[in-house]
Design a protein around this motif. Structure first.
Motif, PDB file in Angstrom:
ATOM      1  N   ALA A  89       0.992  -1.080  -0.007  1.00  0.00           N
ATOM      2  CA  ALA A  89       0.171   0.103  -0.105  1.00  0.00           C
ATOM      3  C   ALA A  89       0.833   1.350   0.068  1.00  0.00           C
ATOM      4  CB  ALA A  89      -0.994  -0.212   1.232  1.00  0.00           C
ATOM      5  N   LEU A  90       2.020   1.114  -0.132  1.00  0.00           N
ATOM      6  CA  LEU A  90       3.086   2.446  -0.091  1.00  0.00           C
ATOM      7  C   LEU A  90       3.512   2.677  -1.553  1.00  0.00           C
ATOM      8  CD1 LEU A  90       5.160   1.444   3.097  1.00  0.00           C
ATOM      9  CD2 LEU A  90       3.451   3.094   2.742  1.00  0.00           C
ATOM     10  N   LYS A  91       3.934   3.807  -1.992  1.00  0.00           N
ATOM     11  CA  LYS A  91       4.525   4.238  -3.304  1.00  0.00           C
ATOM     12  C   LYS A  91       6.283   4.384  -3.215  1.00  0.00           C
ATOM     13  CE  LYS A  91       0.583   7.043  -4.943  1.00  0.00           C
ATOM     14  NZ  LYS A  91       0.098   8.317  -5.248  1.00  0.00           N
ATOM     15  N   THR A  92       6.656   4.431  -4.027  1.00  0.00           N
ATOM     16  CA  THR A  92       8.234   4.794  -3.967  1.00  0.00           C
ATOM     17  C   THR A  92       8.384   6.123  -3.058  1.00  0.00           C
ATOM     18  OG1 THR A  92       8.807   3.542  -5.831  1.00  0.00           O
ATOM     19  CG2 THR A  92      10.362   5.251  -5.289  1.00  0.00           C
ATOM     20  N   GLY A  93       9.400   6.082  -2.273  1.00  0.00           N
ATOM     21  CA  GLY A  93       9.650   7.511  -1.413  1.00  0.00           C
ATOM     22  C   GLY A  93      11.011   8.089  -1.557  1.00  0.00           C
ATOM     23  N   TRP A  94      11.255   8.736  -0.633  1.00  0.00           N
ATOM     24  CA  TRP A  94      12.525   9.632  -0.556  1.00  0.00           C
ATOM     25  C   TRP A  94      13.249   8.937   0.729  1.00  0.00           C
ATOM     26  CZ3 TRP A  94      15.033  11.518  -4.656  1.00  0.00           C
ATOM     27  CH2 TRP A  94      16.184  12.315  -4.318  1.00  0.00           C
ATOM     28  N   GLU A  95      14.812   8.942   0.581  1.00  0.00           N
ATOM     29  CA  GLU A  95      15.201   8.826   1.748  1.00  0.00           C
ATOM     30  C   GLU A  95      16.753   9.657   1.894  1.00  0.00           C
ATOM     31  OE1 GLU A  95      15.913   4.573   3.683  1.00  0.00           O
ATOM     32  OE2 GLU A  95      17.933   4.908   2.800  1.00  0.00           O
ATOM     33  N   THR A  96      16.977  10.238   2.805  1.00  0.00           N
ATOM     34  CA  THR A  96      18.007  11.253   3.044  1.00  0.00           C
ATOM     35  C   THR A  96      18.580  10.766   4.529  1.00  0.00           C
ATOM     36  OG1 THR A  96      18.485  13.336   3.011  1.00  0.00           O
ATOM     37  CG2 THR A  96      16.622  12.995   4.036  1.00  0.00           C
ATOM     38  N   GLY A  97      19.670  11.261   4.592  1.00  0.00           N
ATOM     39  CA  GLY A  97      20.461  10.993   6.020  1.00  0.00           C
ATOM     40  C   GLY A  97      21.793  11.369   5.827  1.00  0.00           C
ATOM     41  N   GLY A  98      22.661  10.851   6.766  1.00  0.00           N
ATOM     42  CA  GLY A  98      24.193  11.161   6.956  1.00  0.00           C
ATOM     43  C   GLY A  98      24.740  10.572   8.070  1.00  0.00           C
ATOM     44  N   GLY A  99      26.385  10.553   8.197  1.00  0.00           N
ATOM     45  CA  GLY A  99      26.851   9.773   9.077  1.00  0.00           C
ATOM     46  C   GLY A  99      28.291   9.854   8.941  1.00  0.00           C
ATOM     47  N   ALA A 100      28.900   9.058   9.707  1.00  0.00           N
ATOM     48  CA  ALA A 100      30.450   9.014   9.791  1.00  0.00           C
ATOM     49  C   ALA A 100      30.869   7.729   9.765  1.00  0.00           C
ATOM     50  CB  ALA A 100      30.707   9.742  11.071  1.00  0.00           C
ATOM     51  N   ARG A 101      32.068   7.312   9.105  1.00  0.00           N
ATOM     52  CA  ARG A 101      32.892   5.922   8.993  1.00  0.00           C
ATOM     53  C   ARG A 101      34.182   6.066   9.538  1.00  0.00           C
ATOM     54  NH1 ARG A 101      30.876   6.640   3.535  1.00  0.00           N
ATOM     55  NH2 ARG A 101      29.005   5.348   3.101  1.00  0.00           N
ATOM     56  N   THR A 102      34.558   4.929  10.186  1.00  0.00           N
ATOM     57  CA  THR A 102      35.986   4.814  10.660  1.00  0.00           C
ATOM     58  C   THR A 102      36.715   3.721   9.423  1.00  0.00           C
ATOM     59  OG1 THR A 102      35.441   5.352  12.832  1.00  0.00           O
ATOM     60  CG2 THR A 102      37.458   4.211  12.493  1.00  0.00           C
ATOM     61  N   LEU A 103      37.792   3.938   9.003  1.00  0.00           N
ATOM     62  CA  LEU A 103      38.299   3.158   8.070  1.00  0.00           C
ATOM     63  C   LEU A 103      39.504   2.554   8.650  1.00  0.00           C
ATOM     64  CD1 LEU A 103      36.850   5.643   6.476  1.00  0.00           C
ATOM     65  CD2 LEU A 103      37.494   4.156   4.465  1.00  0.00           C
ATOM     66  N   TRP A 104      39.842   1.144   8.696  1.00  0.00           N
ATOM     67  CA  TRP A 104      40.846   0.690   9.375  1.00  0.00           C
ATOM     68  C   TRP A 104      41.463   0.155   8.009  1.00  0.00           C
ATOM     69  CZ3 TRP A 104      41.246  -0.034  14.842  1.00  0.00           C
ATOM     70  CH2 TRP A 104      40.213   0.603  15.290  1.00  0.00           C
ATOM     71  N   PHE A 105      42.837   0.649   7.725  1.00  0.00           N
ATOM     72  CA  PHE A 105      43.238   0.251   6.357  1.00  0.00           C
ATOM     73  C   PHE A 105      44.582  -0.799   6.516  1.00  0.00           C
ATOM     74  CE2 PHE A 105      42.123   4.373   4.890  1.00  0.00           C
ATOM     75  CZ  PHE A 105      41.880   4.298   3.394  1.00  0.00           C
ATOM     76  N   ASN A 106      44.634  -1.569   5.803  1.00  0.00           N
ATOM     77  CA  ASN A 106      45.749  -2.683   5.549  1.00  0.00           C
ATOM     78  C   ASN A 106      47.073  -2.086   5.551  1.00  0.00           C
ATOM     79  OD1 ASN A 106      45.606  -1.829   3.098  1.00  0.00           O
ATOM     80  ND2 ASN A 106      45.420  -4.082   2.254  1.00  0.00           N
ATOM     81  N   PRO A 107      48.144  -2.841   5.626  1.00  0.00           N
ATOM     82  CA  PRO A 107      49.290  -2.068   5.635  1.00  0.00           C
ATOM     83  C   PRO A 107      49.598  -1.439   4.148  1.00  0.00           C
ATOM     84  CG  PRO A 107      49.734  -4.092   6.520  1.00  0.00           C
ATOM     85  CD  PRO A 107      48.200  -4.025   6.308  1.00  0.00           C
ATOM     86  N   SER A 108      49.122  -2.239   3.031  1.00  0.00           N
ATOM     87  CA  SER A 108      49.314  -1.533   1.787  1.00  0.00           C
ATOM     88  C   SER A 108      48.288  -0.456   1.152  1.00  0.00           C
ATOM     89  CB  SER A 108      49.172  -2.512   0.576  1.00  0.00           C
ATOM     90  OG  SER A 108      47.965  -3.094   0.862  1.00  0.00           O
ATOM     91  N   ARG A 109      47.499  -0.240   2.361  1.00  0.00           N
ATOM     92  CA  ARG A 109      46.511   1.057   2.262  1.00  0.00           C
ATOM     93  C   ARG A 109      45.673   1.083   1.132  1.00  0.00           C
ATOM     94  NH1 ARG A 109      51.240   5.408   4.023  1.00  0.00           N
ATOM     95  NH2 ARG A 109      52.346   3.608   3.148  1.00  0.00           N
ATOM     96  N   ASP A 110      45.355  -0.033   0.548  1.00  0.00           N
ATOM     97  CA  ASP A 110      44.350  -0.140  -0.593  1.00  0.00           C
ATOM     98  C   ASP A 110      43.098  -1.187  -0.297  1.00  0.00           C
ATOM     99  OD1 ASP A 110      45.226  -2.898  -0.543  1.00  0.00           O
ATOM    100  OD2 ASP A 110      46.283  -2.686  -2.490  1.00  0.00           O
ATOM    101  N   SER A 111      42.909  -1.253   0.905  1.00  0.00           N
ATOM    102  CA  SER A 111      41.566  -1.900   1.129  1.00  0.00           C
ATOM    103  C   SER A 111      41.539  -1.416   2.924  1.00  0.00           C
ATOM    104  CB  SER A 111      41.529  -3.398   1.130  1.00  0.00           C
ATOM    105  OG  SER A 111      42.374  -3.945   2.027  1.00  0.00           O
ATOM    106  N   ALA A 112      40.150  -1.233   3.320  1.00  0.00           N
ATOM    107  CA  ALA A 112      39.921  -0.932   4.680  1.00  0.00           C
ATOM    108  C   ALA A 112      38.761  -1.765   5.013  1.00  0.00           C
ATOM    109  CB  ALA A 112      39.890   0.231   4.713  1.00  0.00           C
TER     110      ALA A 112
END
Length: 246
Positions: free
Chosen positions: A47-70
């Motif tokens: 019974a619902l139509k397509t709607g709208w979503e909005t927001g925000g936030g923060a991430r902490t990234l823990w890198f590997n030694p080569s710094r190409d993945s986290a």
């Protein structure tokens, strides 16, 4: 002199200091906007139509030694709004919003509508509001080399996936079929689980990195807003993001 060693703050570590056996830890803030499409789960979702979503936030990234993945830990706030399908009716266990005059012989109103027992009434949905606190865990990969601030020197591309949970509140506005000038609001606690994927571009901006991209996710939300109808909602969300990493 003999027996001494070079400072760990010198060399190729720069002003960020040594990375040790693991990579650096960095931080990112972001904003997202896009569409939220209910695709099933219950009578409520249908019974619902397509709607709208909005927001925000923060991430902490823990890198590997080569710094190409986290590994990524994400905390955020989301708001979602869906209009209702005005032509769909739901029988909901709620108090009546206005007196109804019923013919004692036929059990119907003057307009011929069916009358349900006390505590049940026919409604359509005006709209659904959802506000959620979101938390997730994921993994990101960069396709063009090291991506921490200070190492990323040119445009880079990031892909990633994550999963997590959401907890929050929801309210639905119900319009009585027999009294369309009125409405009833129901609210309650909701819980969600989601799985997402994203593709981002990145541009170094000196002491920080600009990020921008697109995200797709599937989410399952548990609600109990319109008993005795099922209230669970499957959503497919397509979101656009912009952010900054430090």
């Amino acid at each position: 002199p003999p027996g001494t060693y070079g400072s760990p703050w010198c060399g190729d570590h720069g002003c960020n200091g040594p990375v040790g056996k693991n990579g650096p830890i960095t931080y990112e803030i972001y904003a997202i906007n896009g569409v939220s499409m209910p695709v099933g789960g219950s009578e409520f979702s249908a019974a619902l139509k397509t709607g709208w979503e909005t927001g925000g936030g923060a991430r902490t990234l823990w890198f590997n030694p080569s710094r190409d993945s986290a590994w990524v830990f994400d905390l955020g706030i989301l708001y979602t709004y869906n209009l209702g399908q005005g032509d769909r009716s739901l029988t909901v266990a709620t108090p009546r919003t206005a007196p109804i005059v019923v013919d004692p012989f036929t059990g119907q109103t003057s307009g011929g509508e069916r009358v349900f027992p006390d505590g049940l009434a026919v409604y359509s949905i005006r709209g659904l509001n959802r506000t959620n606190f979101s938390f997730g865990l994921g993994k990101d990969w960069w396709l063009r080399g090291p991506a921490d601030v200070g190492s990323e020197q040119t445009h880079n591309v990031r892909v990633g996936s994550d999963f997590g949970g959401r907890w929050g509140t929801a309210s639905v506005d119900l319009v009585p079929r027999l009294d369309p000038a009125n409405y009833l609001s129901r609210s309650g606690i909701i819980h969600s689980f989601y799985i997402g994927m994203h593709l981002d571009g990145e541009k170094p901006m000196g002491s920080w990195i600009l990020t921008y991209g697109v995200r797709a996710e599937w989410a399952y939300t548990w609600t109990n807003l319109i008993p005795p109808n099922g209230g669970d909602i499957h959503d497919i969300n397509i979101l656009f993001s912009v952010g900054a990493r430090f």
